[in-house]
Design an enzyme around this catalytic site. Structure first.
Site, PDB file in Angstrom:
ATOM      1  N   HIS A 279     -10.359  10.891  11.406  1.00 41.20           N
ATOM      2  CA  HIS A 279     -10.187   9.911  10.284  1.00 41.20           C
ATOM      3  C   HIS A 279      -9.237   8.964  10.883  1.00 41.20           C
ATOM      4  O   HIS A 279      -8.764   8.923  12.046  1.00 41.20           O
ATOM      5  CB  HIS A 279      -9.549  10.674   9.188  1.00 41.20           C
ATOM      6  CG  HIS A 279      -8.045  11.379   9.459  1.00 41.20           C
ATOM      7  ND1 HIS A 279      -8.146  12.601   9.963  1.00 41.20           N
ATOM      8  CD2 HIS A 279      -6.794  11.147   9.120  1.00 41.20           C
ATOM      9  CE1 HIS A 279      -6.826  12.950  10.374  1.00 41.20           C
ATOM     10  NE2 HIS A 279      -6.196  11.989   9.808  1.00 41.20           N
TER      11      HIS A 279
ATOM     12  N   HIS B 247      -5.757   7.868  10.366  1.00 42.17           N
ATOM     13  CA  HIS B 247      -4.357   7.783  10.452  1.00 42.17           C
ATOM     14  C   HIS B 247      -4.131   7.549  11.839  1.00 42.17           C
ATOM     15  O   HIS B 247      -4.518   7.909  12.566  1.00 42.17           O
ATOM     16  CB  HIS B 247      -3.732   9.177   9.794  1.00 42.17           C
ATOM     17  CG  HIS B 247      -3.717   9.264   8.484  1.00 42.17           C
ATOM     18  ND1 HIS B 247      -3.839  10.403   7.814  1.00 42.17           N
ATOM     19  CD2 HIS B 247      -3.724   8.448   7.266  1.00 42.17           C
ATOM     20  CE1 HIS B 247      -3.711  10.102   6.144  1.00 42.17           C
ATOM     21  NE2 HIS B 247      -3.861   8.670   6.252  1.00 42.17           N
TER      22      HIS B 247
ATOM     23  N   HIS C 285      -4.011   9.956  14.572  1.00 43.08           N
ATOM     24  CA  HIS C 285      -5.321  10.200  15.076  1.00 43.08           C
ATOM     25  C   HIS C 285      -6.168   9.076  15.971  1.00 43.08           C
ATOM     26  O   HIS C 285      -6.825   9.423  16.547  1.00 43.08           O
ATOM     27  CB  HIS C 285      -6.325  10.856  13.974  1.00 43.08           C
ATOM     28  CG  HIS C 285      -5.763  12.175  13.624  1.00 43.08           C
ATOM     29  ND1 HIS C 285      -6.456  13.347  13.961  1.00 43.08           N
ATOM     30  CD2 HIS C 285      -5.039  12.704  13.004  1.00 43.08           C
ATOM     31  CE1 HIS C 285      -5.949  14.458  13.415  1.00 43.08           C
ATOM     32  NE2 HIS C 285      -4.749  13.904  12.646  1.00 43.08           N
TER      33      HIS C 285
ATOM     34  N   HIS D 153      -9.028  14.568   2.441  1.00 44.82           N
ATOM     35  CA  HIS D 153      -7.641  14.269   3.082  1.00 44.82           C
ATOM     36  C   HIS D 153      -7.048  13.123   2.140  1.00 44.82           C
ATOM     37  O   HIS D 153      -7.725  12.665   1.237  1.00 44.82           O
ATOM     38  CB  HIS D 153      -7.755  13.785   4.302  1.00 44.82           C
ATOM     39  CG  HIS D 153      -6.714  13.640   5.172  1.00 44.82           C
ATOM     40  ND1 HIS D 153      -5.597  14.665   5.077  1.00 44.82           N
ATOM     41  CD2 HIS D 153      -6.265  12.911   6.294  1.00 44.82           C
ATOM     42  CE1 HIS D 153      -4.491  14.513   5.812  1.00 44.82           C
ATOM     43  NE2 HIS D 153      -5.074  13.428   6.483  1.00 44.82           N
TER      44      HIS D 153
ATOM     45  N   ASP E  24      -7.674  16.828  10.055  1.00 46.01           N
ATOM     46  CA  ASP E  24      -6.759  17.021   8.756  1.00 46.01           C
ATOM     47  C   ASP E  24      -7.544  17.053   7.403  1.00 46.01           C
ATOM     48  O   ASP E  24      -8.279  16.444   7.324  1.00 46.01           O
ATOM     49  CB  ASP E  24      -5.741  16.130   8.578  1.00 46.01           C
ATOM     50  CG  ASP E  24      -4.842  15.643   9.598  1.00 46.01           C
ATOM     51  OD1 ASP E  24      -4.879  16.557  10.561  1.00 46.01           O
ATOM     52  OD2 ASP E  24      -3.927  14.576   9.820  1.00 46.01           O
TER      53      ASP E  24
ATOM     54  N   ASP F  71      -6.449  22.742  11.091  1.00 41.92           N
ATOM     55  CA  ASP F  71      -5.155  22.088  10.862  1.00 41.92           C
ATOM     56  C   ASP F  71      -3.987  22.979  10.310  1.00 41.92           C
ATOM     57  O   ASP F  71      -4.154  23.948   9.201  1.00 41.92           O
ATOM     58  CB  ASP F  71      -5.474  21.047   9.609  1.00 41.92           C
ATOM     59  CG  ASP F  71      -3.990  20.115   8.969  1.00 41.92           C
ATOM     60  OD1 ASP F  71      -3.158  20.230   9.559  1.00 41.92           O
ATOM     61  OD2 ASP F  71      -4.351  19.578   8.018  1.00 41.92           O
TER      62      ASP F  71
ATOM     63  N   HIS G  73      -2.779  18.135   3.126  1.00 47.03           N
ATOM     64  CA  HIS G  73      -3.099  19.015   4.217  1.00 47.03           C
ATOM     65  C   HIS G  73      -3.291  20.373   3.379  1.00 47.03           C
ATOM     66  O   HIS G  73      -2.699  20.404   2.341  1.00 47.03           O
ATOM     67  CB  HIS G  73      -2.107  19.041   5.394  1.00 47.03           C
ATOM     68  CG  HIS G  73      -1.838  18.152   6.278  1.00 47.03           C
ATOM     69  ND1 HIS G  73      -2.779  17.921   7.259  1.00 47.03           N
ATOM     70  CD2 HIS G  73      -1.189  16.794   6.186  1.00 47.03           C
ATOM     71  CE1 HIS G  73      -2.044  16.454   7.841  1.00 47.03           C
ATOM     72  NE2 HIS G  73      -1.249  15.857   7.122  1.00 47.03           N
TER      73      HIS G  73
ATOM     74  N   ASP H 236       7.820   0.870  24.630  1.00 55.75           N
ATOM     75  CA  ASP H 236       8.956   0.075  24.230  1.00 55.75           C
ATOM     76  C   ASP H 236       8.504  -1.191  24.663  1.00 55.75           C
ATOM     77  O   ASP H 236       8.467  -1.965  25.721  1.00 55.75           O
ATOM     78  CB  ASP H 236      10.049   0.400  25.131  1.00 55.75           C
ATOM     79  CG  ASP H 236      11.368  -0.043  24.886  1.00 55.75           C
ATOM     80  OD1 ASP H 236      11.407  -0.906  23.955  1.00 55.75           O
ATOM     81  OD2 ASP H 236      12.198  -0.145  25.548  1.00 55.75           O
TER      82      ASP H 236
END
Length: 625
Positions: free
Chosen positions: A143, A145, A148, A211, A233, A265, A439, A514
């Site tokens: 998915h 997010h 992921h 989800h 998830d 999960d 979740h 960074d």
């Protein structure tokens, strides 16, 4: 004619049976003259198993009987290599290998901890991936997010691999690749639930799951070693806002055929019961909209939570309000979801943030980023009165629709306090039902375990305490403890029908991003940053001749240690000690400048600690003339 031989054809007598130990007395005869069967000897109470020990658990009763391993060639093995997502929430990435082919599932990032000063992102170490780039057939994504897909651009800069994902997830990935200039050279393949596809020796079957973002899938991965299911998830929502409930029939189908291993999960493994449905939030939002009838509404949520965004748009339409979005990721995701049809809004409802002042405050709903208190997010800038378009005040009704990720609680509290000080009314998750998790809780985890009935179980996606709790849940359902394995990042797990074993670990870990630098900040740099943040810096500058004579200085410069104008006595005494140190080094004919710097550092450090009980970083700079 041959005569029959009676001795040859005679039946040999049977050997007498040994008497049974239990039959000590002659059996009692029944009415028909036949003997009654002897009653079974009573087993002593202390030797009888307890009722709960005799009764098989539900998992064991429903599970298919395991056939005994026949003597023959060993079963085909596969390797599962997690490179992230274990002992942490985020940075999910797993490699599968079978018969020389490799497959990658997910490629996420994690946001830095509060002690990672200046770090923007943390991504997985791709060393092992790069070493095996010719074996990897593709990357499949559960998915969209960040934990992921967030590290995909950094991987694809090093290795060009095809990416397979559902329609919405592809849209989110395109946004990220475009930012990094990688969209034109990356192969993106759209997949659909229950439409299988092959990558090398792997056959992948996407399975629809619920989800907090649409188009989430689990994967059933079939290879010569067997079937492995990775849930991604998920939760089980019987009344989702769109997309239908989790495809439990597909999990049951694979469970009936036989599942070698389940990777599931573990985020909510400590929470009993079921995760609440998204419709619970819709009702709570409707009540809050009525409560804020005369106020401007500002709602902070995840930019990827399209279900929540659609709920807000629908309520805004019902209440005659216009909707604006703030935050780069929120604006990009909303525009992409509208184009793909995952969000729907009547003409004229969505307005640009520059047009806020054209409408009365009570006719506005503003959707913004910053639900985790990120310092540079739109909501954080509103709390510090530095947002260019939005100035928060007493007429604002603010809803933070998210649960703080572990470690972000202080940042969220800081933002809430800042908004309250400006006079706004603030609603957050602990006060009302303005957020539900995406979740699965314990009962949903039990359901997936029972439906799939795996031979081996590997809890994934969670901190160690969550992985451990999920393992305990699996064991309570009857999975043998020896078949449950809590893996570590970089561990090579060899799995087959014959058993599970761990091999030599592979290179793995965390790489810090960074600015434009990737991996150039390590533990040494972080240690120095931590040191500077705690005790400050003192720089010693001096000019010396080739024979060690002090020609100019030493000058002492302090940053983050003490305010020099208020500590002149301390700094003067420190300067005298440095001069004495140079004179001793010249008298001892020490012309190795590294040794001189070390002695200056040690002398000054001991004096400062004795006077202040602080240990600033001391940096001697010597210029030879």
């Amino acid at each position: 004619m041959n005569q029959p031989n009676p001795e040859k054809n005679a039946r040999k007598p049977r050997a007498p049976r040994a008497p049974k130990a239990a039959a000590q007395s002659k059996p009692e005869a029944g009415k028909n003259g036949k003997a009654k069967p002897a009653p079974k000897a009573a087993q002593p109470a202390e030797n009888r198993p307890a009722d709960n020990a005799r009764r098989k658990p539900f998992y064991s009763r429903t599970r298919r009987p395991q056939q005994k391993q026949k003597n023959g060639p060993a079963a085909t093995p596969m390797h599962i290599i997690p490179l992230g997502g274990l002992g942490e929430v985020g940075k999910n990435i797993t490699l599968y290998e079978c018969q020389g082919d490799m497959l990658m599932v997910d490629c996420g990032l994690v946001f830095p901890d509060s002690d990672m000063f200046g770090i923007d992102l943390v991504i997985p170490d791709f060393t092992y991936v790069v070493q095996n780039k010719d074996k990897i057939k593709g990357v499949i994504i559960t998915h969209g997010h960040e934990d992921h897909i967030g590290a995909l651009p950094y991987l694809l800069k090093q290795v060009n691999l095809p990416v397979y994902a559902t329609r919405l997830t592809i849209g989110l990935i395109k946004n990220k690749l475009e930012e990094h200039g990688l969209l034109g050279r990356t192969k993106l393949v759209e997949i659909t639930p229950r439409r299988k596809f092959k990558l090398g020796c792997f056959t992948i079957d996407p399975i629809h799951v619920n989800h907090s973002i649409p188009d989430a899938v689990a994967f059933a991965i079939e290879c010569p070693a067997g079937v492995v299911i990775q849930t991604g998830d998920f939760k089980i929502d019987y009344t989702p806002l769109s997309g239908g409930p989790t495809d439990l029939a597909a999990f049951a189908e694979y469970g009936a055929k036989g599942v070698l291993a389940l990777l599931s999960d573990s985020t909510n493994a400590e929470r009993p019961g079921f995760t609440a449905t998204e419709k619970k939030v819709a009702q709570s939002f409707a009540n809050l909209f009525r409560r804020a009838d005369k106020q401007r509404i500002i709602i902070a949520t995840f930019a990827s939570n399209l279900y929540r965004i659609q709920q807000i748009i629908d309520l805004a339409v019902e209440n005659g309000r216009k909707v604006a979005v703030s935050g780069r990721s929120m604006a990009n995701n909303t525009q992409m979801a509208l184009e793909l049809g995952y969000l729907h809004a009547p003409e004229g409802v969505l307005i640009d943030i520059e047009q806020l002042n054209k409408y009365p405050p009570e006719k506005i709903v503003l959707i913004t980023t910053g639900s985790q208190g990120e310092p540079l997010s739109a909501l954080s800038r509103m709390a510090s009165s530095s947002h260019r378009n939005v100035h928060v005040g007493p007429g604002d009704f603010i809803i933070i629709s998210a649960t703080p990720i572990p470690g972000n609680e202080k940042m969220v509290t800081k933002v809430v306090n800042g908004l309250l000080l400006l006079g706004a009314e603030v609603i957050y998750e602990s006060m009302y039902d303005v957020h539900v998790s995406g979740h699965a809780c314990q009962e949903e985890q039990k359901l997936i375990l029972t439906l799939t009935a795996p031979k081996f179980f590997l809890p994934v996606h969670g901190e160690y305490k969550q992985l451990k709790k999920h393992a305990m849940t699996a064991e309570s359902l009857g999975i043998p403890a020896k078949n449950i394995h809590i893996a570590e990042i970089g561990q090579d797990i060899r799995l087959s029908a014959d058993g599970l074993e761990t091999c030599e670990p592979v290179p793995a870990g965390a790489v810090m991003v960074d600015g434009l630098g990737v991996g150039d900040v390590g533990n040494v740099v972080l240690r120095d940053r931590r040191h500077l943040s705690q005790d400050g810096l003192v720089i010693v500058v001096a000019t010396v001749s080739a024979d060690g004579q002090l020609l100019a200085g030493p000058d002492l410069v302090s940053r983050g240690f003490v305010y020099v104008r208020e500590s002149e006595e301390l700094m003067d005494e420190a300067r005298k000690l440095v001069i004495q140190c140079f004179e001793r080094c010249r008298a001892e004919r020490t012309h190795d400048w590294n040794s001189v710097k070390t002695r200056v550092r040690e002398t000054l450090s001991a004096y400062i600690y004795r006077r202040t009980k602080r240990s600033p970083m001391i940096l001697p700079i010597l210029m030879e003339v």
